[in-house]
Structures are given as structure tokens and as C-alpha cells.
Write a protein that holds these residues in place. Structure first.
Motif, PDB file in Angstrom:
ATOM      1  N   MET A 100     -23.198  33.754  67.689  1.00 34.36           N
ATOM      2  CA  MET A 100     -23.385  34.144  66.288  1.00 34.36           C
ATOM      3  C   MET A 100     -24.513  33.376  65.606  1.00 34.36           C
ATOM      4  N   ALA A 101     -25.351  32.704  66.401  1.00 34.15           N
ATOM      5  CA  ALA A 101     -26.543  31.986  65.911  1.00 34.15           C
ATOM      6  C   ALA A 101     -26.191  30.869  64.921  1.00 34.15           C
ATOM      7  N   GLY A 102     -25.052  30.219  65.136  1.00 34.48           N
ATOM      8  CA  GLY A 102     -24.630  29.144  64.228  1.00 34.48           C
ATOM      9  C   GLY A 102     -25.639  28.019  64.112  1.00 34.48           C
ATOM     10  N   GLY A 103     -26.100  27.500  65.243  1.00 33.31           N
ATOM     11  CA  GLY A 103     -27.091  26.414  65.220  1.00 33.31           C
ATOM     12  C   GLY A 103     -28.425  26.878  64.649  1.00 33.31           C
ATOM     13  N   SER A 104     -28.803  28.116  64.994  1.00 36.92           N
ATOM     14  CA  SER A 104     -30.092  28.656  64.518  1.00 36.92           C
ATOM     15  C   SER A 104     -30.095  28.847  63.011  1.00 36.92           C
ATOM     16  N   THR A 105     -28.971  29.334  62.462  1.00 40.12           N
ATOM     17  CA  THR A 105     -28.921  29.569  61.016  1.00 40.12           C
ATOM     18  C   THR A 105     -28.881  28.254  60.246  1.00 40.12           C
ATOM     19  N   ASP A 106     -28.277  27.214  60.839  1.00 39.61           N
ATOM     20  CA  ASP A 106     -28.301  25.887  60.213  1.00 39.61           C
ATOM     21  C   ASP A 106     -29.738  25.347  60.170  1.00 39.61           C
ATOM     22  N   ALA A 107     -30.472  25.543  61.268  1.00 39.24           N
ATOM     23  CA  ALA A 107     -31.875  25.105  61.305  1.00 39.24           C
ATOM     24  C   ALA A 107     -32.703  25.891  60.294  1.00 39.24           C
ATOM     25  N   ALA A 108     -32.460  27.209  60.215  1.00 38.75           N
ATOM     26  CA  ALA A 108     -33.194  28.067  59.272  1.00 38.75           C
ATOM     27  C   ALA A 108     -32.966  27.594  57.833  1.00 38.75           C
ATOM     28  N   LEU A 120     -42.810  22.581  48.618  1.00 36.38           N
ATOM     29  CA  LEU A 120     -43.941  22.710  49.548  1.00 36.38           C
ATOM     30  C   LEU A 120     -44.654  24.056  49.427  1.00 36.38           C
ATOM     31  N   GLY A 121     -43.968  25.056  48.876  1.00 38.16           N
ATOM     32  CA  GLY A 121     -44.610  26.369  48.677  1.00 38.16           C
ATOM     33  C   GLY A 121     -44.950  27.093  49.968  1.00 38.16           C
ATOM     34  N   ILE A 122     -44.151  26.870  51.028  1.00 33.90           N
ATOM     35  CA  ILE A 122     -44.426  27.525  52.318  1.00 33.90           C
ATOM     36  C   ILE A 122     -43.909  28.960  52.247  1.00 33.90           C
ATOM     37  N   SER A 123     -44.698  29.916  52.721  1.00 32.53           N
ATOM     38  CA  SER A 123     -44.295  31.325  52.697  1.00 32.53           C
ATOM     39  C   SER A 123     -43.176  31.570  53.713  1.00 32.53           C
ATOM     40  N   GLN A 124     -42.444  32.671  53.509  1.00 38.03           N
ATOM     41  CA  GLN A 124     -41.378  33.020  54.450  1.00 38.03           C
ATOM     42  C   GLN A 124     -41.945  33.232  55.856  1.00 38.03           C
ATOM     43  N   GLU A 129     -42.481  31.349  61.485  1.00 40.03           N
ATOM     44  CA  GLU A 129     -43.362  30.882  62.580  1.00 40.03           C
ATOM     45  C   GLU A 129     -42.930  29.489  63.042  1.00 40.03           C
ATOM     46  N   MET A 130     -42.627  28.608  62.086  1.00 43.26           N
ATOM     47  CA  MET A 130     -42.156  27.262  62.423  1.00 43.26           C
ATOM     48  C   MET A 130     -40.804  27.334  63.121  1.00 43.26           C
ATOM     49  N   GLY A 131     -39.931  28.225  62.615  1.00 45.97           N
ATOM     50  CA  GLY A 131     -38.592  28.351  63.171  1.00 45.97           C
ATOM     51  C   GLY A 131     -38.589  28.750  64.633  1.00 45.97           C
ATOM     52  N   LEU A 132     -39.568  29.554  65.032  1.00 45.78           N
ATOM     53  CA  LEU A 132     -39.648  30.012  66.424  1.00 45.78           C
ATOM     54  C   LEU A 132     -39.805  28.835  67.392  1.00 45.78           C
ATOM     55  N   LYS A 133     -40.429  27.746  66.929  1.00 48.23           N
ATOM     56  CA  LYS A 133     -40.596  26.556  67.785  1.00 48.23           C
ATOM     57  C   LYS A 133     -39.249  25.878  68.044  1.00 48.23           C
ATOM     58  N   ILE A 134     -38.263  26.175  67.202  1.00 47.27           N
ATOM     59  CA  ILE A 134     -36.933  25.567  67.360  1.00 47.27           C
ATOM     60  C   ILE A 134     -36.040  26.458  68.219  1.00 47.27           C
ATOM     61  N   ALA A 136     -35.350  31.048  69.364  1.00 51.52           N
ATOM     62  CA  ALA A 136     -35.741  32.459  69.208  1.00 51.52           C
ATOM     63  C   ALA A 136     -35.011  33.156  68.061  1.00 51.52           C
ATOM     64  N   ASP A 137     -33.784  32.700  67.707  1.00 54.31           N
ATOM     65  CA  ASP A 137     -33.021  33.343  66.630  1.00 54.31           C
ATOM     66  C   ASP A 137     -33.361  32.800  65.242  1.00 54.31           C
ATOM     67  N   VAL A 138     -34.082  31.672  65.171  1.00 52.58           N
ATOM     68  CA  VAL A 138     -34.308  31.023  63.865  1.00 52.58           C
ATOM     69  C   VAL A 138     -35.133  31.902  62.920  1.00 52.58           C
ATOM     70  N   PRO A 139     -36.223  32.554  63.381  1.00 50.23           N
ATOM     71  CA  PRO A 139     -36.974  33.417  62.449  1.00 50.23           C
ATOM     72  C   PRO A 139     -36.090  34.491  61.815  1.00 50.23           C
ATOM     73  N   TYR A 140     -35.220  35.118  62.620  1.00 42.41           N
ATOM     74  CA  TYR A 140     -34.319  36.135  62.055  1.00 42.41           C
ATOM     75  C   TYR A 140     -33.384  35.516  61.023  1.00 42.41           C
ATOM     76  N   CYS A 141     -32.878  34.320  61.304  1.00 39.68           N
ATOM     77  CA  CYS A 141     -31.933  33.677  60.378  1.00 39.68           C
ATOM     78  C   CYS A 141     -32.603  33.298  59.060  1.00 39.68           C
ATOM     79  N   ILE A 142     -33.922  33.150  59.063  1.00 36.51           N
ATOM     80  CA  ILE A 142     -34.657  32.937  57.813  1.00 36.51           C
ATOM     81  C   ILE A 142     -34.790  34.267  57.068  1.00 36.51           C
TER      82      ILE A 142
END
Length: 287
Positions: A100-108, A120-124, A129-134, A136-142
Motif C-alpha cells: 500500500m506504499a506506506g513507506g513511499s507515502t511517508d517519504a512523499a 523552498l518553493g519547489i514545484s510538484q 523527480e526528487m522522490g523517484l530517487k527514493i 518508484a512509488d514516491v512520485p505517485y504518492c506526491i
């Protein structure tokens, strides 16, 4: 802003197909992702010390660099030269190692929250893009919502939101290694590929029953023979009013789609009494 409270929401897969294995060892996938109402609570606070501190309500979770929250916080500090530290309180409710992407959604949520509190004003798209380095599910969780995920899960197309429906999420008392499941998948032996296009069409039409009938997950071919209890929970859900039931991700969590809350409550009571699932939640689609 010195602190922020966030809901890190879980996901299910309404369809999961694997198209092949790439030269880099990853698998090409085609999946329909959907955010649900179950969430972890995360509070991020600035602290003067140049540290990353994680507190968790679950004693067995790592609170060091082996936690994806830590990796996300470290990445933000390093890339944006943040001198202050953060203390992150994690109240975990999403089942662990459950597909269920628990760890990924916490990182997101950590990336999102630090972006806010440090202004910081970082765009979604940059956060994704940053999340993908952590993972594969992190970009979706963002991004969240209803989406088609392709590539290794990082190529995302937002879809018409899945119509509201009631869900039961049930996890048996076992943990499944996503890596092991993918490594064990025999591409030639897949019994049936899900109709991903058909699921998207049903979502577009607002046809919940159509989605439920077309759902499919090729990873069930690996995980169910290892853990037959998954199939048993699916059958119990279908017997007790679910219009569709499927394993989410690499498992072992099973979810069922129900026509109304009352039917879902009845099935929840049966599953709890039967005892094959340790955690049984009623939730809803979230967009």
C-alpha cells in the motif's frame, strides 16, 4: 512556519500488469493507482540542531537512514543546504510491508512538508523527480488521486477520478518482500493480463461495477501460491458482498470494493470473526 501536520495517504492498485523485465533489473509495469482514506499522521518540526530525528509509534520501525522518511529529509537538507534540523513524529496506521506504499507515502509527505516549512518553493514536478530517487512509488504518492503508472511506476498520467466507493482493506499477519515477488515472477507463466484500458474506460464512465469486474493483478500468480490465505480472504470478501476483490501491489493486503457502507460493515465483522486478517479497515476512495 515552524511545524506542519500531514496525512500521508495509502494507495491501492485497481490494476497491475507487468510487461517485461528491463536490462537494469527493474520491471516495466502498467498500473492504475488510487489513493484511499487510510493514512499515517506525520508532524514535522524545525529544530535548531543540525539533525534528523524520527519518532514512531511502532517500536520495530527503523528511525535511522534505513527509514524512507530519513532519506527524504536528508535529500532535502543536502540539496537545499538546510542548516536547521527536523524532528519528525510518525504515527503509523497504514499496514507495514502491505503493498500500500506506506513507506513511499511517508517519504512523499516529508518532501512536501519540508518544502512548506522551509519555504523552498519547489514545484510538484520537481518534488516528484526528487522522490523517484527514493522509490518508484514516491512520485505517485506526491501526486495522489487516480493515475495510470507506466515505466517502473514513475511515468504518471492523471486520470478521471475514480468514483466514490466503499472499500475494505484486510492484511493477514505476514509481510511480503516486493523485491522477492518481482524476482520470482515468471513472465511466460502469467495466467491472465488485466484489462488496464478497460479499467480506465470504466473509471471514465463512472462505472464502479465495471472497474470491479475488470480488476487484475499479475503479481497474485507469485504471492498467492506462497500465501494461500490471500485467496481465502478474497473469497470471503466476494462471498460477503464485495463486487470485486484483489491483492494490492505485491501483497499481502487484499481490498474489496463494496456497493455501500452497510455491506462493507457486515463483511468487516465476518473477516474479524474469522481471524485470517490481523488488520481489517473500512475506508473510501480519496481524490
Amino acid at each position: 512556519m515552524d511545524s506542519i501536520r500531514l496525512k500521508a495517504r495509502a494507495k491501492i492498485n485497481l490494476g497491475l500488469d507487468v510487461l517485461g523485465k528491463r536490462d537494469d533489473g527493474y520491471h516495466e509495469v502498467r498500473m492504475i493507482m488510487q489513493t484511499v482514506g487510510i493514512y499515517d499522521r506525520i508532524i514535522i518540526k524545525k529544530i535548531p540542531e543540525d539533525e534528523i530525528r524520527i519518532n514512531s509509534n511502532l517500536f520495530f520501525l527503523p528511525v535511522n537512514e534505513n527509514n524512507l522518511i530519513y532519506k527524504a529529509a536528508r535529500m532535502m537538507k543536502d540539496e537545499y543546504n538546510i542548516k536547521e534540523g527536523v524532528e519528525i513524529d510518525l504515527n503509523k496506521f497504514i499496514p507495514v510491508a502491505a503493498g500500500m506504499a506506506g513507506g513511499s507515502t511517508d517519504a512523499a509527505s516529508t518532501l512536501f512538508g519540508m518544502n512548506k516549512i522551509f519555504d523552498l518553493g519547489i514545484s510538484q514536478s520537481k518534488l516528484m523527480e526528487m522522490g523517484l530517487k527514493i522509490g518508484a512509488d514516491v512520485p505517485y504518492c506526491i501526486m495522489r488521486g487516480t493515475a495510470l503508472a507506466e515505466g517502473i511506476g514513475e511515468k504518471l498520467t492523471r486520470l478521471t477520478p475514480m468514483p466514490h466507493c466503499w472499500l475494505i482493506v484486510a492484511k493477514p499477519p505476514i509481510n511480503v518482500s516486493t523485491k522477492l515477488v518481482y524476482e520470482s515472477l515468471d513472465m511466460g507463466g502469467i495466467s491472465k493480463h488485466p484489462d488496464i484500458d478497460g479499467i480506465m474506460d470504466a473509471i471514465k464512465r463512472g462505472d464502479v461495477e465495471g472497474v470491479a469486474q475488470k480488476m487484475g493483478n499479475v503479481l497474485e500468480d507469485v504471492t498467492i501460491p506462497l500465501y494461500p490465505v490471500i485467496d481465502s480472504i478474497k473469497k470471503q470478501m466476494l462471498k460477503n458482498g464485495a463486487i470485486g476483490a484483489m491483492m494490492s501491489g505485491s501483497g499481502p493486503t487484499v481490498f474489496g470494493i463494496f456497493p455501500d457502507e452497510q455491506t462493507a460493515l457486515g463483511c468487516q465483522a465476518v473477516l474479524k470473526a474469522q481471524g485470517e486478517a490481523r488488520q481489517v479497515y473500512i475506508t473510501e476512495t480519496f481524490n
